[in-house]
Enzyme design. Structure first.
Site, PDB file in Angstrom:
ATOM      1  N   ASP A  12       0.860  -1.187   0.000  1.00  0.00           N
ATOM      2  CA  ASP A  12       0.000   0.000   0.000  1.00  0.00           C
ATOM      3  C   ASP A  12       0.888   1.226   0.000  1.00  0.00           C
ATOM      4  O   ASP A  12       1.988   1.198   0.557  1.00  0.00           O
ATOM      5  CB  ASP A  12      -0.916   0.012   1.226  1.00  0.00           C
ATOM      6  CG  ASP A  12      -2.015  -1.030   1.141  1.00  0.00           C
ATOM      7  OD1 ASP A  12      -2.451  -1.357   0.029  1.00  0.00           O
ATOM      8  OD2 ASP A  12      -2.441  -1.516   2.207  1.00  0.00           O
ATOM      9  N   ASP A  23      -6.738  -1.250  -4.909  1.00  0.00           N
ATOM     10  CA  ASP A  23      -7.845  -0.935  -4.000  1.00  0.00           C
ATOM     11  C   ASP A  23      -8.778   0.108  -4.616  1.00  0.00           C
ATOM     12  O   ASP A  23     -10.002   0.016  -4.494  1.00  0.00           O
ATOM     13  CB  ASP A  23      -7.314  -0.405  -2.669  1.00  0.00           C
ATOM     14  CG  ASP A  23      -6.472  -1.414  -1.902  1.00  0.00           C
ATOM     15  OD1 ASP A  23      -6.658  -2.633  -2.104  1.00  0.00           O
ATOM     16  OD2 ASP A  23      -5.633  -0.967  -1.104  1.00  0.00           O
TER      17      ASP A  23
END
Length: 154
Positions: free
Chosen positions: A114, A130
């Protein structure tokens, strides 16, 4: 022609996701933050061993199984509706690309990389995959709602 274009879009989206993750891992150390667009977002390299908001840490095979089920259903509906509504197909392609992007990470690394950290609000750090999933679900809901309003339910 439509199948080729949709396949190319999915390939391009997954490639962008994977390249962004590779770049972050090559340029930053885990936990490091660098400003990118001050006031909008910064880059923070995190290794996420869980799901959204880091829940269910270290459940790699559970996520792999869930992802395979979601991808199978999405690909099935994509093929079933290949000549249908482009909005529906776009939503499915985003979901497929997002699922594949994070699945590749889990399979190859054991975690998901991330990196997008919103500076203007308190929110979880996330990645392009995402974003694809979130926007894909929203687009799919709009397409199905619109289809239902038009009386085109199967």
């Amino acid at each position: 022609m439509r199948k080729l274009l949709l396949s190319f879009c999915a390939f391009l989206l997954v490639s962008l996701d994977q390249l962004s993750k590779y770049w972050i891992a090559a340029q930053m150390n885990p936990g490091e933050t660098q400003p990118f667009f001050p006031g909008l977002f910064s880059l923070t390299y995190l290794r996420n061993y869980g799901a959204a908001f880091s829940i269910l840490q270290h459940q790699r095979w559970l996520f792999a199984l869930i992802t395979l089920v979601v991808l199978t259903v999405a690909v099935y509906y994509l093929i079933k509706n290949i000549k249908g509504d482009l909005l529906l197909l776009f939503g499915l392609i985003l979901i497929i690309a997002g699922g594949l992007g994070n699945f590749i990470d889990r399979l190859c690394l054991g975690y998901v990389i991330d990196m997008i950290n919103l500076d203007f609000m308190e929110f979880a750090v996330f990645n392009l995959a995402d974003s694809y999933l979130t926007v894909g679900v929203l687009v799919l809901m709009i397409a199905l709602w619109r289809d239902g309003r038009n009386g085109n339910q199967d």
